[in-house]
Design a protein around this motif. Sequence first.
Motif, PDB file in Angstrom:
ATOM      1  N   HIS A 357      -1.302 -29.697  -0.280  1.00 16.79           N
ATOM      2  CA  HIS A 357      -0.174 -29.303  -1.127  1.00 16.79           C
ATOM      3  C   HIS A 357      -0.203 -30.059  -2.448  1.00 16.79           C
ATOM      4  O   HIS A 357      -0.676 -31.194  -2.527  1.00 16.79           O
ATOM      5  N   TRP A 358       0.348 -29.433  -3.502  1.00 21.71           N
ATOM      6  CA  TRP A 358       0.303 -30.063  -4.824  1.00 21.71           C
ATOM      7  C   TRP A 358       1.009 -31.418  -4.875  1.00 21.71           C
ATOM      8  O   TRP A 358       0.648 -32.277  -5.689  1.00 21.71           O
ATOM      9  N   ALA A 359       1.987 -31.634  -3.994  1.00 19.24           N
ATOM     10  CA  ALA A 359       2.683 -32.926  -3.990  1.00 19.24           C
ATOM     11  C   ALA A 359       1.744 -34.067  -3.609  1.00 19.24           C
ATOM     12  O   ALA A 359       1.992 -35.227  -3.962  1.00 19.24           O
ATOM     13  N   PHE A 360       0.662 -33.754  -2.871  1.00 18.39           N
ATOM     14  CA  PHE A 360      -0.299 -34.779  -2.435  1.00 18.39           C
ATOM     15  C   PHE A 360      -1.554 -34.815  -3.301  1.00 18.39           C
ATOM     16  O   PHE A 360      -2.513 -35.516  -2.970  1.00 18.39           O
ATOM     17  N   GLU A 361      -1.555 -34.069  -4.387  1.00 15.83           N
ATOM     18  CA  GLU A 361      -2.737 -34.029  -5.246  1.00 15.83           C
ATOM     19  C   GLU A 361      -3.128 -35.439  -5.698  1.00 15.83           C
ATOM     20  O   GLU A 361      -2.281 -36.227  -6.147  1.00 15.83           O
TER      21      GLU A 361
END
Length: 483
Positions: A357-361
């Motif tokens: 997910h983008w939050a964990f990029e």
Amino acid sequence: MSTRRNFMGGIGAGLVAATGVKANAATDDDGPPSFGVEGYTDRLSYRAGDVIGLHVSTTAPHYSLEVTRLGAKDEVVLTQSNLPGALHPIPENASSHGCGWPVSRKITVPSDWRSGYYNVKLRVVDGGGKFIGRNNRIAEVDLFFIIRPANPGEGGSILLPLATNTYNAYNNWGGSSLYAYHGRDNLQGHRVSFDRPLAGLFRMWELPFVAWAERQGYAIDYCANDDLEFHPELLEPYKLVLSVGHDEYWSAPMRDHLEAFIGRGGNVAFFSGNTCCWQVRSEEGGRALTCWKQGYSQDPLFPTGDHRTLSTLWSHHLVKRPENQLTGVGFLHGGYHLSHGQFMDGQGAFTAHRPGHWAFEGTGLKVGEPFGGKHTVVGYECDGCEFEMKDGLPVPTHRDGTPEGFTILASCPAKWHPDDALWYDHFPRDSSGLPMPGASVLGTYDRGGTVFTVGTTDWSHGLRGGDPVVERVTKNILERLSK
């Protein structure tokens, strides 16, 4: 030595013979008198040009004050000394209805005081007693106020309402708070006034967050909880609204205005836990809060049948407005981790479920990998949602009010203590009648704007400790949602 001892003995014997009083007997007037200083402000937040009314009560004839903006670097903005002091009575109902002290000092907010949390340190000094106890005594106390931006949104796109309702709910000055464990005679109050000394809880959770954010170059504007209720226009210029730490007590207008903001495309990031758990009602223009909590049947609204603003759990079946509908998660399916006797051997870490997910990029996390444990970012009070496992991943059931589209990104076990849950007949229970295990849930959903939540009070501990994953996730959220 023997000569001096005989001399003093002779004097003492003469005094006893003449007056019947020992030479070294101290009277009440000889020793140091009672000594202290306390105070509060007439409002929670101000902006440039406003006049701060400072209410001070002290045993000393004079006091001094120092005003400091707290952040990445403390900034002293005002010092004043030799201010006239006076001692004022404390009403029996000070906890619920305030002290009623007169204004002792007025301060006009200068235009160069930037938005933030301002600590006011009051200090008195004396020399102790007249004949004994002649010590240099210093008494100090802290209070606070908040400076709102003079031109909202001009300096940045992020707004942080501080959890001032929660500060007041836990404040037992005068004898009562909204809790029994530290109330006089272990009694729980149902009304708390802001017109009494209030130190606040800013340093516990919000300060580590904002200190980190300022060091990273983020511009954040501040306001109080009740500004969301009484100044909803403040939200308009911002892209992102934050909740940090322990943001437990919300009024219906606060929530209405923030949900409308999200519906118009505004973003909210809840770097907090136990968020929007209890519904309160503001009284006296925001200078007092009412919350009957477990005693909801004693709330005057209970017999009316109109339970929309009943002052109890937002997730209560009579209110029908679980906090999940706003935050995505709630306390009924969360609970405690590393506190209240629950999961005291826990690691204080999230387990990543959807690291793509983008939050964990940029974090490099893998499925099932823990993070944040070194600084126990999961701790104290946690929010979660009801979920089931599908293909090895947690998926919300949505039966508890969690919005469609909510994605669980990470979780950590949590659980209520039975003593906190048994009063509520609809609490999720197992077959033995005890609270069901829950979880701290980190996740996100979209509904007009984007809402992100970490589901734990202690996320900012990772920022204070420099945890690389916690820092990167926080940056991802701030960067994406503030643009």
